[in-house]
Each structure stands twice: as C-alpha cells, then as structure tokens.
Motif scaffolding. Structure first.
Motif, mmCIF file in Angstrom:
data_model
loop_
_atom_site.group_PDB
_atom_site.id
_atom_site.type_symbol
_atom_site.label_atom_id
_atom_site.label_comp_id
_atom_site.label_asym_id
_atom_site.label_seq_id
_atom_site.Cartn_x
_atom_site.Cartn_y
_atom_site.Cartn_z
ATOM 1 N N ILE A 181 0.848 -1.195 0.000
ATOM 2 C CA ILE A 181 0.000 0.000 0.000
ATOM 3 C C ILE A 181 0.884 1.245 0.000
ATOM 4 O O ILE A 181 2.081 1.183 0.289
ATOM 5 C CB ILE A 181 -0.974 0.025 1.199
ATOM 6 C CG1 ILE A 181 -0.222 -0.007 2.533
ATOM 7 C CG2 ILE A 181 -1.985 -1.111 1.081
ATOM 8 C CD1 ILE A 181 -1.108 0.150 3.749
ATOM 9 N N GLU A 182 0.271 2.377 -0.282
ATOM 10 C CA GLU A 182 1.011 3.631 -0.343
ATOM 11 C C GLU A 182 1.539 4.022 1.039
ATOM 12 O O GLU A 182 0.837 3.920 2.041
ATOM 13 C CB GLU A 182 0.115 4.747 -0.877
ATOM 14 C CG GLU A 182 0.848 6.041 -1.075
ATOM 15 C CD GLU A 182 -0.023 7.123 -1.697
ATOM 16 O OE1 GLU A 182 0.356 8.294 -1.589
ATOM 17 O OE2 GLU A 182 -1.075 6.783 -2.281
ATOM 18 N N ARG A 183 2.764 4.474 1.057
ATOM 19 C CA ARG A 183 3.417 4.966 2.272
ATOM 20 C C ARG A 183 3.739 6.436 2.039
ATOM 21 O O ARG A 183 4.319 6.783 1.012
ATOM 22 C CB ARG A 183 4.701 4.173 2.516
ATOM 23 C CG ARG A 183 5.542 4.641 3.691
ATOM 24 C CD ARG A 183 6.825 3.783 3.741
ATOM 25 N NE ARG A 183 7.640 4.101 4.878
ATOM 26 C CZ ARG A 183 8.740 4.862 4.839
ATOM 27 N NH1 ARG A 183 9.151 5.385 3.696
ATOM 28 N NH2 ARG A 183 9.444 5.094 5.926
ATOM 29 N N PRO A 184 3.405 7.303 2.963
ATOM 30 C CA PRO A 184 3.712 8.727 2.767
ATOM 31 C C PRO A 184 5.204 8.993 2.974
ATOM 32 O O PRO A 184 5.629 9.534 4.000
ATOM 33 C CB PRO A 184 2.839 9.415 3.810
ATOM 34 C CG PRO A 184 2.653 8.395 4.877
ATOM 35 C CD PRO A 184 2.655 7.058 4.181
ATOM 36 N N ASP A 185 6.009 8.606 1.993
ATOM 37 C CA ASP A 185 7.462 8.671 2.107
ATOM 38 C C ASP A 185 7.979 10.060 2.465
ATOM 39 O O ASP A 185 9.012 10.184 3.126
ATOM 40 C CB ASP A 185 8.122 8.209 0.803
ATOM 41 C CG ASP A 185 7.955 6.713 0.570
ATOM 42 O OD1 ASP A 185 7.847 5.962 1.554
ATOM 43 O OD2 ASP A 185 7.949 6.306 -0.603
ATOM 44 N N HIS A 186 7.281 11.086 2.054
ATOM 45 C CA HIS A 186 7.762 12.449 2.273
ATOM 46 C C HIS A 186 7.830 12.837 3.756
ATOM 47 O O HIS A 186 8.503 13.790 4.114
ATOM 48 C CB HIS A 186 6.887 13.451 1.505
ATOM 49 C CG HIS A 186 5.476 13.524 1.996
ATOM 50 N ND1 HIS A 186 4.537 12.557 1.691
ATOM 51 C CD2 HIS A 186 4.857 14.426 2.796
ATOM 52 C CE1 HIS A 186 3.396 12.874 2.281
ATOM 53 N NE2 HIS A 186 3.553 14.007 2.956
ATOM 54 N N ILE A 187 7.175 12.084 4.638
ATOM 55 C CA ILE A 187 7.219 12.445 6.053
ATOM 56 C C ILE A 187 8.245 11.626 6.846
ATOM 57 O O ILE A 187 8.418 11.848 8.038
ATOM 58 C CB ILE A 187 5.827 12.345 6.729
ATOM 59 C CG1 ILE A 187 5.310 10.904 6.732
ATOM 60 C CG2 ILE A 187 4.835 13.260 6.055
ATOM 61 C CD1 ILE A 187 4.021 10.735 7.528
ATOM 62 N N PHE A 188 8.920 10.690 6.188
ATOM 63 C CA PHE A 188 9.889 9.834 6.874
ATOM 64 C C PHE A 188 11.306 10.147 6.416
ATOM 65 O O PHE A 188 11.533 10.471 5.253
ATOM 66 C CB PHE A 188 9.578 8.354 6.619
ATOM 67 C CG PHE A 188 8.254 7.933 7.169
ATOM 68 C CD1 PHE A 188 8.073 7.750 8.526
ATOM 69 C CD2 PHE A 188 7.175 7.732 6.320
ATOM 70 C CE1 PHE A 188 6.839 7.376 9.036
ATOM 71 C CE2 PHE A 188 5.935 7.358 6.824
ATOM 72 C CZ PHE A 188 5.774 7.181 8.182
ATOM 73 N N SER A 189 12.261 9.995 7.334
ATOM 74 C CA SER A 189 13.656 10.245 6.992
ATOM 75 C C SER A 189 14.365 8.995 6.495
ATOM 76 O O SER A 189 15.500 9.073 6.035
ATOM 77 C CB SER A 189 14.399 10.798 8.212
ATOM 78 O OG SER A 189 14.376 9.849 9.268
ATOM 79 N N SER A 190 13.717 7.846 6.583
ATOM 80 C CA SER A 190 14.326 6.609 6.102
ATOM 81 C C SER A 190 13.328 5.869 5.215
ATOM 82 O O SER A 190 12.122 6.049 5.339
ATOM 83 C CB SER A 190 14.764 5.727 7.278
ATOM 84 O OG SER A 190 13.651 5.355 8.049
ATOM 85 N N PRO A 191 13.834 5.016 4.331
ATOM 86 C CA PRO A 191 12.945 4.299 3.408
ATOM 87 C C PRO A 191 12.189 3.168 4.098
ATOM 88 O O PRO A 191 12.547 2.738 5.193
ATOM 89 C CB PRO A 191 13.906 3.750 2.353
ATOM 90 C CG PRO A 191 15.201 3.596 3.079
ATOM 91 C CD PRO A 191 15.242 4.707 4.094
ATOM 92 N N GLY A 192 11.149 2.693 3.430
ATOM 93 C CA GLY A 192 10.385 1.566 3.943
ATOM 94 C C GLY A 192 9.205 1.258 3.045
ATOM 95 O O GLY A 192 8.993 1.924 2.018
ATOM 96 N N TYR A 193 8.450 0.251 3.426
ATOM 97 C CA TYR A 193 7.249 -0.158 2.704
ATOM 98 C C TYR A 193 6.148 -0.467 3.711
ATOM 99 O O TYR A 193 6.418 -0.877 4.836
ATOM 100 C CB TYR A 193 7.517 -1.404 1.849
ATOM 101 C CG TYR A 193 8.430 -1.141 0.689
ATOM 102 C CD1 TYR A 193 7.980 -0.413 -0.413
ATOM 103 C CD2 TYR A 193 9.743 -1.604 0.680
ATOM 104 C CE1 TYR A 193 8.818 -0.155 -1.483
ATOM 105 C CE2 TYR A 193 10.577 -1.346 -0.388
ATOM 106 C CZ TYR A 193 10.110 -0.627 -1.466
ATOM 107 O OH TYR A 193 10.937 -0.362 -2.521
ATOM 108 N N TRP A 194 4.913 -0.285 3.278
ATOM 109 C CA TRP A 194 3.751 -0.648 4.085
ATOM 110 C C TRP A 194 2.928 -1.685 3.333
ATOM 111 O O TRP A 194 2.801 -1.631 2.106
ATOM 112 C CB TRP A 194 2.880 0.570 4.366
ATOM 113 C CG TRP A 194 3.467 1.565 5.327
ATOM 114 C CD1 TRP A 194 4.694 1.519 5.929
ATOM 115 C CD2 TRP A 194 2.839 2.757 5.786
ATOM 116 N NE1 TRP A 194 4.860 2.616 6.731
ATOM 117 C CE2 TRP A 194 3.740 3.398 6.667
ATOM 118 C CE3 TRP A 194 1.606 3.345 5.540
ATOM 119 C CZ2 TRP A 194 3.438 4.593 7.298
ATOM 120 C CZ3 TRP A 194 1.306 4.543 6.175
ATOM 121 C CH2 TRP A 194 2.218 5.151 7.055
#
Length: 120
Positions: free
Chosen positions: A35-48
């Motif tokens: 699903i979509e992860r709001p990457d712009h609010i996190f300082s490190s990568p990841g997936y949901w």
C-alpha cells in the motif's frame, strides 16, 4: 484505564541493503498487499503492507540479535500457512502448545520472528 479498539500496525526492521528483498518477501512470498506509504514524512525508506485490517510497516535498521520478540497473527488455516512457508524455504519454529490454539512461529529472512495461529 485505556480502552483499545484494534491493532493498527506493527513494524519490523530489515538491514538497509535488504529493503527490496523484504518488499519481495512480504509481497510475493507472504502475499501481502503493498500500500502507499507517505514517504515524504519519513527520513528513512520503507514499505507498508495490508494484513486484513492491520498494516505491516517495514523499515530499515541494522540487525539486532535474535530474540523471542514477535508479533502473532491469526490465520484461517494454519496448516496451509505452514506448508506454504516451508515450500518457500522459510525457517519454522515449533511453539509450546496452548489449549485452543494451533500455532507455529517463523523467522523472516531478516531475523524477525512472527507467530501464526489458528483459534480452534
């Protein structure tokens, strides 16, 4: 007193250089919906990922020693889940018997322990 409604998400960590492998493991081997992860609010990568009405959040962190920490997820057919994971070479751990539950644990390729159980 705290009144809980439901589990919203749980987070597991993988080594930074194995994040794409984690995306494949949880998406393709386990079969979770990315699903979509709001990457712009996190300082490190990841997936949901979606798991029913709960989310799995995968982030990056240097590996820690293996422990008994785990998340337990109820499934509809624990035997089928066991066979599927064994067929995909996932490390399986036996769990002590708890009356009314059939269960086992597995270790994902990144050292995270997870329990799958079926209420009998």
């Amino acid at each position: 007193m705290i009144t809980f409604k439901r589990l919203d998400h749980f987070h597991v960590c993988v080594p930074p250089n194995r994040l794409e492998e984690a995306k494949d493991f949880y998406g393709k081997v386990i079969g979770l919906e990315l699903i979509e992860r709001p990457d712009h609010i996190f300082s490190s990568p990841g997936y949901w990922f979606n798991i029913g009405n709960v989310q799995l959040h995968v982030g990056v962190e240097e590996p820690l020693p293996r422990s008994i920490r785990h998340t337990a997820l109820e499934v509809t057919d624990v035997d089928a889940a066991l066979i599927h994971l064994q067929d995909n070479g996932v490390e399986i751990l036996d769990e002590p018997v708890i009356p009314g539950r059939k269960r086992f644990a597995f270790i994902d390729p990144f050292g995270n322990r997870m329990e799958l159980l079926q209420i009998l």
